[in-house]
Scaffold this motif. Structure first.
Motif, mmCIF file in Angstrom:
data_model
loop_
_atom_site.group_PDB
_atom_site.id
_atom_site.type_symbol
_atom_site.label_atom_id
_atom_site.label_comp_id
_atom_site.label_asym_id
_atom_site.label_seq_id
_atom_site.Cartn_x
_atom_site.Cartn_y
_atom_site.Cartn_z
ATOM 1 N N LYS A 117 -2.378 -5.674 4.615
ATOM 2 C CA LYS A 117 -1.479 -4.542 3.600
ATOM 3 C C LYS A 117 -0.185 -4.065 4.386
ATOM 4 O O LYS A 117 0.043 -3.929 6.055
ATOM 5 N N GLN A 160 0.701 -1.128 -0.395
ATOM 6 C CA GLN A 160 0.187 -0.127 0.138
ATOM 7 C C GLN A 160 1.125 1.429 -0.045
ATOM 8 O O GLN A 160 1.753 1.265 1.084
ATOM 9 N N TYR A 173 -1.449 0.270 -4.772
ATOM 10 C CA TYR A 173 -2.228 -1.217 -4.518
ATOM 11 C C TYR A 173 -0.910 -2.164 -5.053
ATOM 12 O O TYR A 173 -1.888 -2.459 -6.757
ATOM 13 N N TRP A 206 -9.119 -7.045 -1.446
ATOM 14 C CA TRP A 206 -8.370 -6.175 -0.844
ATOM 15 C C TRP A 206 -8.777 -6.410 0.716
ATOM 16 O O TRP A 206 -7.326 -6.623 1.276
#
Length: 362
Positions: free
Chosen positions: A190, A149, A159, A185
């Motif tokens: 992340k 990220q 991303y 996602w």
């Protein structure tokens, strides 16, 4: 002395640097070596950096697609897969392949004029671009179940994730659009980055360029003296033939003109004739794509009918874009959606009538 020479020969040659150039309202540059950014700045880069030059396509200026694609599709046919998804005309964009998955292509699209302008700016600075990379290629490949990220500028996130199925996902997402899409996602962990450039880069020497065609370098053969004399004689004959060829070109030009008129009709000038020929070529490529898709569908249906002898074909018709079918039999119907996906088309089934639309992707 011998020991010193042995040490010098065994010493590893240092890796050559890369000068990364990212266009924008303000251009950004970075000097990278061994996976790290050594120096960076804005505007025109310093002279005499002794580095290979790579043009970095800004993530927000590109579009990314994963589309069904029949096997054997040619480079010039890639944009035809995106006709119903692009805001611009096909001839206004440049298309590059990021990866090939079974039955699919991952494509990157950028405006052709914008790409030409960026390359033109590099040429004005006297820089020869040897590679062209998408900005998200600079990020290392994430582990399965994780995603980078990267916040390069306020209000914009990039991303790059890897699903558990080893399928890679890219996204450029401004804060103004709210939450990022949940699929895929929400399932990815992340790893946050920030700054003008990633803190760790992918192995740049191994990154494939987007628009370069692979060329095999062939070694030149050793030519003997007799072969040199033969080559000289061939050159003389070629010169004579060239003279004869030039003497006939004035007549051939009229023949070519009449052939173009026969194909396109009378045009206002050479430019209009070239555009008409281009439209004809695009139409021909579209027809070739539909022919290949129809052949794939026919082969899939024939294989299914061989495995299910209780079914038979009642009616079939092709109108140039849609393939109409009607079957009858006992048991489960053919896997129409799977056939359509494999061929890169859409399908509708209603009241026993099956229609494959070769002008739309599934």
């Amino acid at each position: 002395m011998g020991a010193l020479m042995k040490f010098e020969w065994g010493r590893r040659t240092p890796a050559q640097s890369w000068l990364l150039l990212r266009p924008g309202v303000v251009w950004h540059w970075a000097l990278a070596q061994d996976g790290l950014v050594q120096r960076h700045g804005q505007g025109e880069p310093p002279a005499n950096l002794q580095a290979r030059v790579a043009l970095i396509l800004p993530a927000e200026a590109c579009s990314y697609f994963r589309v069904p694609a029949p096997p054997g599709l040619k480079r010039e046919e890639w944009p035809l897969l995106l006709e119903d998804r692009l805001l611009q005309a096909v001839d206004e964009v440049t298309c590059a392949c990021l990866a090939r998955d079974p039955g699919h292509l991952r494509l990157l699209v950028v405006t052709r004029q914008q790409l030409d302008d960026w390359r033109g700016q590099c040429a004005e600075w006297g820089l020869q671009v040897v590679r062209c990379w998408a900005e998200l290629q600079l990020l290392p490949a994430p582990e399965a179940g994780r995603a980078w990220q990267w916040q390069r500028t306020p209000g914009m996130y990039f991303y790059k994730g890897m699903g558990e199925d080893r399928q890679e996902h890219w996204l450029a997402w401004p804060d103004a659009l709210g939450e990022v899409p949940r699929q895929p996602w929400a399932q990815l962990q992340k790893v946050a980055l920030s700054g003008d450039w990633p803190s760790t880069l992918a192995p740049l020497d191994k990154l494939p360029g987007l628009f370069e065609r692979t060329r095999k370098v062939r070694s030149l053969p050793v030519v003997s003296r007799a072969q040199q004399r033969l080559l000289a004689a061939c050159l003389v004959l070629a010169a004579v033939w060239g003279g004869l060829w030039l003497s006939k070109q004035w007549g051939q030009g009229q023949i070519w003109r009449s052939q173009v008129i026969a194909l396109t009709g009378e045009q206002a000038g050479p430019r209009h004739a070239a555009q008409a020929l281009k439209r004809l070529r695009e139409s021909e490529l579209q027809q070739q794509l539909r022919t290949r898709q129809l052949e794939d569908l026919e082969a899939a249906l024939q294989a299914w009918l061989r495995d299910h002898p209780s079914w038979r074909l009642q009616a079939v018709r092709f109108d140039g874009q849609r393939w109409h079918l009607r079957l009858e039999g006992e048991g489960g119907a053919p896997p129409w959606n799977d056939m359509a996906t494999a061929a890169g088309v859409s399908v509708q089934v209603q009241d026993g009538q099956v229609v494959f639309d070769l002008g739309a992707t599934s």
